[in-house]
Scaffold this motif. Sequence first.
Motif, mmCIF file in Angstrom:
data_model
loop_
_atom_site.group_PDB
_atom_site.id
_atom_site.type_symbol
_atom_site.label_atom_id
_atom_site.label_comp_id
_atom_site.label_asym_id
_atom_site.label_seq_id
_atom_site.Cartn_x
_atom_site.Cartn_y
_atom_site.Cartn_z
ATOM 1 N N LYS A 4 2.808 6.655 -14.126
ATOM 2 C CA LYS A 4 2.573 7.442 -12.920
ATOM 3 C C LYS A 4 1.201 7.141 -12.321
ATOM 4 O O LYS A 4 1.060 7.010 -11.098
ATOM 5 C CB LYS A 4 2.696 8.927 -13.246
ATOM 6 C CG LYS A 4 2.553 9.839 -12.030
ATOM 7 C CD LYS A 4 2.688 11.305 -12.403
ATOM 8 C CE LYS A 4 4.068 11.627 -12.888
ATOM 9 N NZ LYS A 4 4.249 13.088 -13.130
ATOM 10 N N LEU A 5 0.189 6.986 -13.180
ATOM 11 C CA LEU A 5 -1.145 6.678 -12.692
ATOM 12 C C LEU A 5 -1.188 5.305 -12.020
ATOM 13 O O LEU A 5 -1.864 5.117 -11.006
ATOM 14 C CB LEU A 5 -2.151 6.727 -13.848
ATOM 15 C CG LEU A 5 -2.337 8.087 -14.532
ATOM 16 C CD1 LEU A 5 -3.312 7.973 -15.688
ATOM 17 C CD2 LEU A 5 -2.822 9.134 -13.524
ATOM 18 N N LEU A 6 -0.486 4.351 -12.596
ATOM 19 C CA LEU A 6 -0.424 3.022 -11.989
ATOM 20 C C LEU A 6 0.255 3.075 -10.629
ATOM 21 O O LEU A 6 -0.133 2.367 -9.694
ATOM 22 C CB LEU A 6 0.313 2.060 -12.920
ATOM 23 C CG LEU A 6 -0.370 1.763 -14.261
ATOM 24 C CD1 LEU A 6 0.547 0.930 -15.151
ATOM 25 C CD2 LEU A 6 -1.690 1.039 -14.055
ATOM 26 N N GLY A 7 1.271 3.908 -10.511
ATOM 27 C CA GLY A 7 1.935 4.083 -9.223
ATOM 28 C C GLY A 7 1.006 4.702 -8.193
ATOM 29 O O GLY A 7 0.994 4.296 -7.024
ATOM 30 N N TYR A 8 0.221 5.685 -8.599
ATOM 31 C CA TYR A 8 -0.768 6.279 -7.696
ATOM 32 C C TYR A 8 -1.723 5.205 -7.177
ATOM 33 O O TYR A 8 -2.025 5.145 -5.979
ATOM 34 C CB TYR A 8 -1.575 7.357 -8.423
ATOM 35 C CG TYR A 8 -0.827 8.620 -8.764
ATOM 36 C CD1 TYR A 8 0.405 8.913 -8.183
ATOM 37 C CD2 TYR A 8 -1.346 9.532 -9.688
ATOM 38 C CE1 TYR A 8 1.087 10.082 -8.509
ATOM 39 C CE2 TYR A 8 -0.675 10.693 -10.018
ATOM 40 C CZ TYR A 8 0.545 10.960 -9.432
ATOM 41 O OH TYR A 8 1.213 12.111 -9.769
ATOM 42 N N LEU A 9 -2.225 4.378 -8.085
ATOM 43 C CA LEU A 9 -3.165 3.330 -7.701
ATOM 44 C C LEU A 9 -2.527 2.374 -6.689
ATOM 45 O O LEU A 9 -3.172 1.971 -5.715
ATOM 46 C CB LEU A 9 -3.643 2.565 -8.929
ATOM 47 C CG LEU A 9 -4.564 1.371 -8.659
ATOM 48 C CD1 LEU A 9 -5.858 1.832 -8.001
ATOM 49 C CD2 LEU A 9 -4.856 0.617 -9.954
ATOM 50 N N ALA A 10 -1.277 2.018 -6.922
ATOM 51 C CA ALA A 10 -0.600 1.096 -6.004
ATOM 52 C C ALA A 10 -0.534 1.676 -4.600
ATOM 53 O O ALA A 10 -0.736 0.954 -3.606
ATOM 54 C CB ALA A 10 0.806 0.782 -6.518
ATOM 55 N N VAL A 11 -0.285 2.968 -4.470
ATOM 56 C CA VAL A 11 -0.207 3.601 -3.150
ATOM 57 C C VAL A 11 -1.586 3.634 -2.495
ATOM 58 O O VAL A 11 -1.724 3.389 -1.286
ATOM 59 C CB VAL A 11 0.380 5.022 -3.270
ATOM 60 C CG1 VAL A 11 0.360 5.725 -1.911
ATOM 61 C CG2 VAL A 11 1.806 4.968 -3.807
ATOM 62 N N VAL A 12 -2.612 3.922 -3.276
ATOM 63 C CA VAL A 12 -3.981 3.932 -2.732
ATOM 64 C C VAL A 12 -4.351 2.555 -2.197
ATOM 65 O O VAL A 12 -4.900 2.417 -1.100
ATOM 66 C CB VAL A 12 -4.992 4.391 -3.804
ATOM 67 C CG1 VAL A 12 -6.420 4.205 -3.288
ATOM 68 C CG2 VAL A 12 -4.760 5.846 -4.183
ATOM 69 N N VAL A 13 -4.046 1.510 -2.969
ATOM 70 C CA VAL A 13 -4.362 0.148 -2.534
ATOM 71 C C VAL A 13 -3.565 -0.213 -1.290
ATOM 72 O O VAL A 13 -4.068 -0.867 -0.363
ATOM 73 C CB VAL A 13 -4.093 -0.847 -3.678
ATOM 74 C CG1 VAL A 13 -4.171 -2.290 -3.176
ATOM 75 C CG2 VAL A 13 -5.082 -0.627 -4.813
ATOM 76 N N LEU A 64 -3.782 -4.050 -11.870
ATOM 77 C CA LEU A 64 -3.081 -2.814 -12.232
ATOM 78 C C LEU A 64 -2.242 -2.280 -11.070
ATOM 79 O O LEU A 64 -1.153 -1.735 -11.277
ATOM 80 C CB LEU A 64 -4.090 -1.757 -12.681
ATOM 81 C CG LEU A 64 -4.811 -2.039 -14.002
ATOM 82 C CD1 LEU A 64 -5.834 -0.938 -14.297
ATOM 83 C CD2 LEU A 64 -3.815 -2.146 -15.158
ATOM 84 N N ALA A 65 -2.722 -2.466 -9.835
ATOM 85 C CA ALA A 65 -1.941 -2.034 -8.670
ATOM 86 C C ALA A 65 -0.659 -2.849 -8.542
ATOM 87 O O ALA A 65 0.381 -2.319 -8.141
ATOM 88 C CB ALA A 65 -2.784 -2.148 -7.402
ATOM 89 N N ASP A 66 -0.726 -4.148 -8.891
ATOM 90 C CA ASP A 66 0.485 -4.976 -8.878
ATOM 91 C C ASP A 66 1.517 -4.426 -9.864
ATOM 92 O O ASP A 66 2.718 -4.386 -9.563
ATOM 93 C CB ASP A 66 0.146 -6.418 -9.236
ATOM 94 C CG ASP A 66 -0.598 -7.135 -8.116
ATOM 95 O OD1 ASP A 66 -0.562 -6.641 -6.982
ATOM 96 O OD2 ASP A 66 -1.221 -8.177 -8.390
ATOM 97 N N VAL A 67 1.036 -4.015 -11.045
ATOM 98 C CA VAL A 67 1.946 -3.411 -12.030
ATOM 99 C C VAL A 67 2.525 -2.114 -11.477
ATOM 100 O O VAL A 67 3.725 -1.845 -11.581
ATOM 101 C CB VAL A 67 1.218 -3.157 -13.359
ATOM 102 C CG1 VAL A 67 2.145 -2.440 -14.349
ATOM 103 C CG2 VAL A 67 0.725 -4.464 -13.965
ATOM 104 N N GLY A 68 1.663 -1.311 -10.864
ATOM 105 C CA GLY A 68 2.119 -0.049 -10.301
ATOM 106 C C GLY A 68 3.140 -0.236 -9.202
ATOM 107 O O GLY A 68 4.106 0.528 -9.084
ATOM 108 N N GLU A 69 2.959 -1.287 -8.371
ATOM 109 C CA GLU A 69 3.922 -1.567 -7.303
ATOM 110 C C GLU A 69 5.288 -1.908 -7.874
ATOM 111 O O GLU A 69 6.327 -1.464 -7.361
ATOM 112 C CB GLU A 69 3.403 -2.703 -6.431
ATOM 113 C CG GLU A 69 4.271 -2.976 -5.211
ATOM 114 C CD GLU A 69 3.677 -4.041 -4.312
ATOM 115 O OE1 GLU A 69 4.353 -4.409 -3.330
ATOM 116 O OE2 GLU A 69 2.564 -4.514 -4.598
#
Length: 307
Positions: A4-13, A64-69
């Motif tokens: 979930k945290l990785l997903g948050y980061l992806a949206v921020v980026v 990490l944002a790539d993983v979250g995406e």
Amino acid sequence: MDPKLLGYLAVVVQFGSISRAAERLFMTQPTLTRALKVLEAKAGGPVLLRTRYGVKPTPLGTRLADVGERILKEADYGSDVVRQWREGFQDEVRIGAGPFVEFAVMESLVDDLLNETGCVTHFKIGSASALLPELQKGTLDFLLAPRYLEFDQAPLARETLFEDEIRIFVGVTNRFYGCKRVLELDELADEHWILSGVSAGFFEQSLADSYAKAPHMVFTGAIISVVRLLRTSNIVVQLPMRFMLHAAGIDPRAILKVQIPTIRRDIALWRDPEIEMRPDVARLYAHVKAHLLQQNQTIPDYGIRSH
């Protein structure tokens, strides 16, 4: 690492702003900021840099944002699966097709399959070199691709459905366009040769070793640009004859009579031998097979079956 945290980061980026990302995630900005601090604590380093225009990821944050995406995309796909299941689609049939097969037959094939019910049909377009391993791994159910492939094919089976062969085509402004006599390959040595995806080394023997000048332009992944060039320029290129004349509407005057060995470019339906274990896959396989066989009978053969 919390997905979930990785997903948050992806949206921020994606938005470049914590406040806009918070709105997208339906949470307050302080809550999102705290979540990002937790992520940085777990990662052991900063994931975002504050700038006067918003935020941008650090090198660690980018990875990490790539993983979250990817996580978000898989979650969206999971939602699609649930929605499809609720609407009566119990299975998904994944069909691979090469770019030229897509260009030549996809429109009529999709029209033929629109009344299929009970399963979702997922088309994946790409080169045979990329899609055949997916078929072997089970991430594709069957594949429309050339019969002759220079790859490990175990444990797959194949059925030839469409007969074709490679010919040499020239653009409308080429000096040999409309030439009726039989040419020697050497006469084309100084022409502007290009390679298309169907003759770039994946499927059949190329004539590249015979060129006086090495082709300096290659098109892979699509055929539209090559078709346009044939209609406007003086290029020379190897292409499947029947598909080009039928699907692209290329004038037969673009085909040269050249003293070269016949190069087959038949299309086969590749599958796992255990396809019968899934009724929806087996039914759709039979439907696609019948469609291609019908195309093979209705499209003029231009004399290739007499060879």
